[in-house]
Scaffold this motif. Structure first.
Motif, short mmCIF file in Angstrom:
data_model
loop_
_atom_site.label_atom_id
_atom_site.label_comp_id
_atom_site.label_asym_id
_atom_site.label_seq_id
_atom_site.Cartn_x
_atom_site.Cartn_y
_atom_site.Cartn_z
N ALA A 267 0.81 -1.21 0.00
CA ALA A 267 0.00 0.00 0.00
C ALA A 267 0.85 1.26 0.00
O ALA A 267 0.35 2.35 -0.30
CB ALA A 267 -0.93 0.00 1.21
N LEU A 268 2.13 1.14 0.33
CA LEU A 268 3.00 2.32 0.41
C LEU A 268 3.39 2.88 -0.96
O LEU A 268 3.86 4.02 -1.05
CB LEU A 268 4.29 1.98 1.18
CG LEU A 268 4.20 1.99 2.70
CD1 LEU A 268 5.49 1.49 3.31
CD2 LEU A 268 3.91 3.40 3.21
N LEU A 269 3.23 2.09 -2.03
CA LEU A 269 3.69 2.51 -3.36
C LEU A 269 3.10 3.86 -3.80
O LEU A 269 3.85 4.78 -4.12
CB LEU A 269 3.39 1.43 -4.39
CG LEU A 269 3.80 1.73 -5.84
CD1 LEU A 269 5.30 1.97 -5.91
CD2 LEU A 269 3.39 0.60 -6.77
N PRO A 270 1.78 4.04 -3.81
CA PRO A 270 1.27 5.37 -4.21
C PRO A 270 1.62 6.46 -3.20
O PRO A 270 1.75 7.63 -3.57
CB PRO A 270 -0.25 5.16 -4.28
CG PRO A 270 -0.51 3.96 -3.45
CD PRO A 270 0.69 3.09 -3.56
N THR A 271 1.81 6.07 -1.93
CA THR A 271 2.15 7.06 -0.91
C THR A 271 3.54 7.63 -1.15
O THR A 271 3.79 8.81 -0.89
CB THR A 271 2.08 6.43 0.48
OG1 THR A 271 0.82 5.77 0.64
CG2 THR A 271 2.23 7.47 1.57
N VAL A 272 4.46 6.79 -1.64
CA VAL A 272 5.83 7.27 -1.90
C VAL A 272 5.83 8.39 -2.93
O VAL A 272 6.52 9.40 -2.78
CB VAL A 272 6.72 6.10 -2.36
CG1 VAL A 272 8.07 6.60 -2.86
CG2 VAL A 272 6.94 5.11 -1.22
N VAL A 335 10.72 7.84 -9.60
CA VAL A 335 10.64 6.85 -8.52
C VAL A 335 9.48 5.90 -8.75
O VAL A 335 9.60 4.69 -8.52
CB VAL A 335 10.51 7.56 -7.15
CG1 VAL A 335 10.16 6.57 -6.05
CG2 VAL A 335 11.81 8.26 -6.81
N TYR A 336 8.35 6.41 -9.22
CA TYR A 336 7.20 5.56 -9.48
C TYR A 336 7.51 4.54 -10.57
O TYR A 336 7.13 3.37 -10.47
CB TYR A 336 6.00 6.40 -9.89
CG TYR A 336 4.69 5.65 -9.79
CD1 TYR A 336 4.06 5.50 -8.57
CD2 TYR A 336 4.10 5.08 -10.91
CE1 TYR A 336 2.87 4.80 -8.46
CE2 TYR A 336 2.92 4.39 -10.82
CZ TYR A 336 2.30 4.24 -9.60
OH TYR A 336 1.12 3.54 -9.50
N ARG A 337 8.23 4.96 -11.59
CA ARG A 337 8.62 4.03 -12.64
C ARG A 337 9.59 2.98 -12.11
O ARG A 337 9.55 1.81 -12.50
CB ARG A 337 9.27 4.80 -13.81
CG ARG A 337 9.67 3.90 -14.98
CD ARG A 337 10.32 4.72 -16.09
NE ARG A 337 10.78 3.87 -17.17
CZ ARG A 337 10.06 3.51 -18.22
NH1 ARG A 337 8.81 3.95 -18.32
NH2 ARG A 337 10.55 2.74 -19.16
N LEU A 338 10.45 3.39 -11.19
CA LEU A 338 11.42 2.47 -10.61
C LEU A 338 10.75 1.43 -9.73
O LEU A 338 11.12 0.25 -9.72
CB LEU A 338 12.45 3.25 -9.81
CG LEU A 338 13.54 2.43 -9.10
CD1 LEU A 338 14.45 1.75 -10.13
CD2 LEU A 338 14.36 3.32 -8.19
N LEU A 339 9.72 1.85 -8.98
CA LEU A 339 9.08 0.96 -8.01
C LEU A 339 8.00 0.09 -8.61
O LEU A 339 7.78 -1.03 -8.12
CB LEU A 339 8.48 1.79 -6.86
CG LEU A 339 9.47 2.56 -5.98
CD1 LEU A 339 8.71 3.36 -4.93
CD2 LEU A 339 10.46 1.62 -5.32
N ASP A 340 7.32 0.58 -9.63
CA ASP A 340 6.17 -0.14 -10.19
C ASP A 340 6.55 -0.79 -11.53
O ASP A 340 6.74 -0.09 -12.52
CB ASP A 340 5.00 0.81 -10.38
CG ASP A 340 3.69 0.07 -10.61
OD1 ASP A 340 3.75 -1.13 -10.98
OD2 ASP A 340 2.62 0.66 -10.41
N PRO A 341 6.63 -2.12 -11.59
CA PRO A 341 6.99 -2.79 -12.86
C PRO A 341 5.97 -2.52 -13.97
O PRO A 341 6.32 -2.56 -15.14
CB PRO A 341 6.99 -4.29 -12.48
CG PRO A 341 7.13 -4.31 -11.00
CD PRO A 341 6.46 -3.07 -10.50
#
Length: 346
Positions: A267-272, A335-341
């Motif tokens: 759940a932290l992904l969009p929060t980052v 960062v979002y591109r890095l974290l979300d495949p």
């Protein structure tokens, strides 16, 4: 009997080709985002230059209040500050100075704008950094608890309180905090970053700054933590219906372990990304808080420059504050591109 091994032999080459495609895609994505950020900064420079000159007031008149000031003296000041040229000529000269990393000289303070900004950026980073840390801890913890206890009294109280504080004007909340905790109860200083005259010793000086920091940092936290709470709450509510949580419970994990090890990290992904986006806005939005509490940062510097009006200083602070927003927006995308495949595969 003939057999072929060509597909097997081509696998490594295919993987290398796919890797090159991904690398090119990433490079293109980074270049597009950085290019978009640079265009945004250019628009800020253009709009800032012409917008501030539309403000009411005249910087020449602000320092020539004496009725005996001669026309020659006024014209001399206009020439000294470059205001005797047409606006297009002033803009071209301003762009040339920017390319040499020269933000100009402040009309009000008679100092280089770059030096003034460097002297004030530390207090602003201290205030916004403290507020960001408090807002993150409070928002993520309350958001996690509210989602896990969805529909409970705690959920309603936490979300309701945060939304009320989020909707309150920052200056009003700051004034209330000043009147209650600084004036009525005399628990905190009313203004500034340090006690006039200073204190002796390193530790007493640190505690003195911390004492002055409490009210502005808490005020800024109160009007910002709701965003982290709501994003974390909604993200966790989506994750709570996922099948992998049912599998984790079937393996014998406790409810607390399922939340900490599985639900919260996902759940932290969009929060980052929200953290990066909001950090830039927090820096640029500290103007009101710094003005209310007379905190000697970029916000108070900008406020004082508006009343003059100090064109070079306003342009310089606008570039810095808007630049913080642009940089954080670009970092959020990267960062979002890095974290979300799923984004990398798009």
């Amino acid at each position: 009997m003939l057999t072929t091994t060509e597909p097997v032999a081509e696998l490594p080459g295919g993987e290398r080709a796919a890797g090159r495609v991904r690398a090119l895609g990433t490079a293109r994505f980074v270049a597009v985002k950085i290019g978009g950020g640079l265009v945004s900064l250019l628009l800020v420079v253009v709009l800032g230059f012409f917008l501030f000159r539309a403000l009411p007031g005249n910087p020449i008149r602000s320092i020539t209040t004496d009725s005996h000031t001669s026309i020659e003296q006024i014209e001399k000041l206009r020439a000294e500050w470059g205001m005797d040229e047409p606006l297009p000529g002033q803009f071209v000269e301003y762009l040339g100075d920017l390319l040499r990393w020269d933000l100009g000289t402040s009309f009000k303070y008679k100092q280089p704008v770059g030096d003034l900004i460097l002297g004030r950026i530390g207090p602003t980073l201290l205030l916004t950094g403290a507020a960001l840390l408090l807002a993150l801890v409070l928002g993520l913890w309350l958001g996690t608890r509210a989602a896990w206890r969805h529909g409970s009294r705690f959920d309603r109280l936490a979300t309701g309180t945060s939304l009320v504080l989020w909707s309150v004007p920052t200056f009003w909340l700051g004034l209330i905090a000043l009147m209650v905790f600084a004036v009525a109860l005399d628990l905190f200083p009313t203004a500034g970053m340090t006690t006039p005259g200073g204190v002796d010793g390193f530790l007493p000086a640190v505690l003195d700054v911390a004492h002055h920091l409490v009210l502005p940092a808490v005020t800024l936290t109160a009007v910002t933590y709701a965003q982290y709470l709501m994003v974390m709450r909604s993200s966790l509510l989506e994750e709570m219906n996922a099948d992998y949580l049912t599998t984790a419970r079937a393996k014998g994990l406790t409810d607390d372990q399922v939340r900490r090890r599985h639900a919260v990290p996902n759940a932290l992904l969009p929060t980052v990304t929200i953290i990066f986006l909001h950090t830039g806005l927090l820096v640029s939005g500290a103007v009101t808080v710094e003005t209310v509490f007379s905190w000697p940062g970029l916000g108070l510097l900008t406020y004082n420059a508006i009343g003059f009006p100090d064109y070079p200083l306003l342009q310089g602070t606008m570039i810095v504050l808007a630049g913080a927003v642009v940089v954080m927006n670009v970092l959020a995308d990267l960062v979002y591109r890095l974290l979300d495949p799923r984004v990398r595969a798009a």
